[in-house]
Design a protein around this motif. Structure first.
Motif: not given
Ligand code: UDP
Ligand code: CA
Length: 304
Positions: A126-129, A169-174
């Motif tokens: 669940g972290a953005p990166y 980087v999880d761009l959706d979460v970011f």
């Protein structure tokens, strides 16, 4: 579903463009899926941009150039190197098409030895990166581990300080957590002091990962970091020799003890580096020869 491996990188100047070609060849050699590189257009030389389509075709990968103009309201850096470090981290939410859901940043001075498809699929809790914690295994540089004392030791409170040479980087979460806005706001405030953020692209995410972001004290950090497994980033400066065989990537980190130049380090630390360098040089010569021929025969290969 997009099966591709997406890699973001930056390079400025002849040396880093040479290193970037090698990084790209090493990624593609180990990739279990098609690869697309996203390169920051701002700092690439005209000659490198002319080379790219032919180079990519010769080695079977895709390439896209991304660009973003530094916002007028955001404090600018006067040093070119710090500006390029800023581009590594500050605009991740706005650089790429919205359809792109995950991207892996890889330093151009890095050589990859594993399939980056693994990182495209790795859950980030669940972290953005996700970043790799700094190696702590090499003992003779203990005195240079600045995050083990003073300011950083205080704010880290036992949590790891991460290295910025590679991150997922999880761009959706970011995007959905507005991590870009938060990072720019933190940057704007910290950069008021020219002495802070001396390793801009590294100090900024590490700071945001351990600074509480409103709500209950000790609660959620401003921008959380997921810690990637150690083997994803090996560098000779900070990691011991025993951990080298398991390395999935090798970065040519600055060595605080010896300050060896990058090219010297590359040849001594990474055995496969010279072969990649020769391959890259050969393709470069071929592509330029073809472009020159196209121009000579009126084909306009260099854009007329
Ligand atoms: N970089 C660049 N031009 C420079 C300095 C840095 O293009 O003059 C880019 C390049 O992609 C490089 C990354 O920024 O890999 C990080 O810098 P560097 O690798 O020099 O930092 P180190 O690993 O030595 O700490
Ligand atoms: Ca590096």
């Amino acid at each position: 579903h997009d099966p591709r491996i997406h890699v973001f990188s930056v390079a400025s100047g002849h040396l880093y463009e040479r290193l970037l070609k090698i990084m790209m060849l090493s990624v593609v050699r180990h990739a279990g899926a098609p690869v697309k590189f996203w390169l920051l257009q701002n700092t690439l030389s005209p000659a490198f941009k002319a080379l790219l389509p032919g180079f990519a075709a010769a080695h079977g990968f895709e390439v896209g150039l991304v660009t973003f103009r530094w916002p007028t309201w955001l404090r600018a850096q006067t040093d070119a190197q710090r500006t390029i470090w800023a581009y590594k981290i500050l605009f991740l939410d706005v650089l790429f098409p919205l359809t792109l859901r995950r991207v892996i940043f890889v330093d151009s001075d890095q050589v990859v030895r594993a399939d980056l498809a693994e990182l495209m699929a790795l859950p980030l809790d669940g972290a953005p990166y996700g970043y790799v914690p700094f190696c702590e295994s090499r003992r003779d540089v203990d005195g240079f581990r600045f995050w083990k004392g003073g300011y950083w030791a205080g704010i880290l409170a036992g949590r790891p300080y991460h290295i910025s040479a590679l991150y997922v980087v999880d761009l959706d979460v970011f995007r959905s957590t507005r991590a870009g806005d938060t990072l720019r706001a933190v940057y704007q405030s910290l950069s008021a002091d020219p002495a802070s953020l001396s390793n801009l692209d590294q100090d900024l995410p590490n700071y945001a990962a351990v600074t509480p972001g409103g709500g209950a004290p000790g609660g959620h950090p401003l921008v959380r970091i997921f810690s990637l497994p150690q083997e994803w980033l090996w560098c000779d400066s900070w990691c011991d020799q025993a951990s080298k065989p398991a390395a999935k990537t090798i970065d040519l980190c600055n060595n605080p003890l010896t300050k060896v130049p990058k090219l010297v380090a590359a040849k001594t630390i990474i055995p496969e580096w010279e072969e990649y360098d020769r391959m890259a040089a050969a393709t470069t010569a071929e592509v330029y020869a073809r472009l020159a021929q196209a121009v000579a025969s009126g084909g306009g290969g260099l854009g007329g």
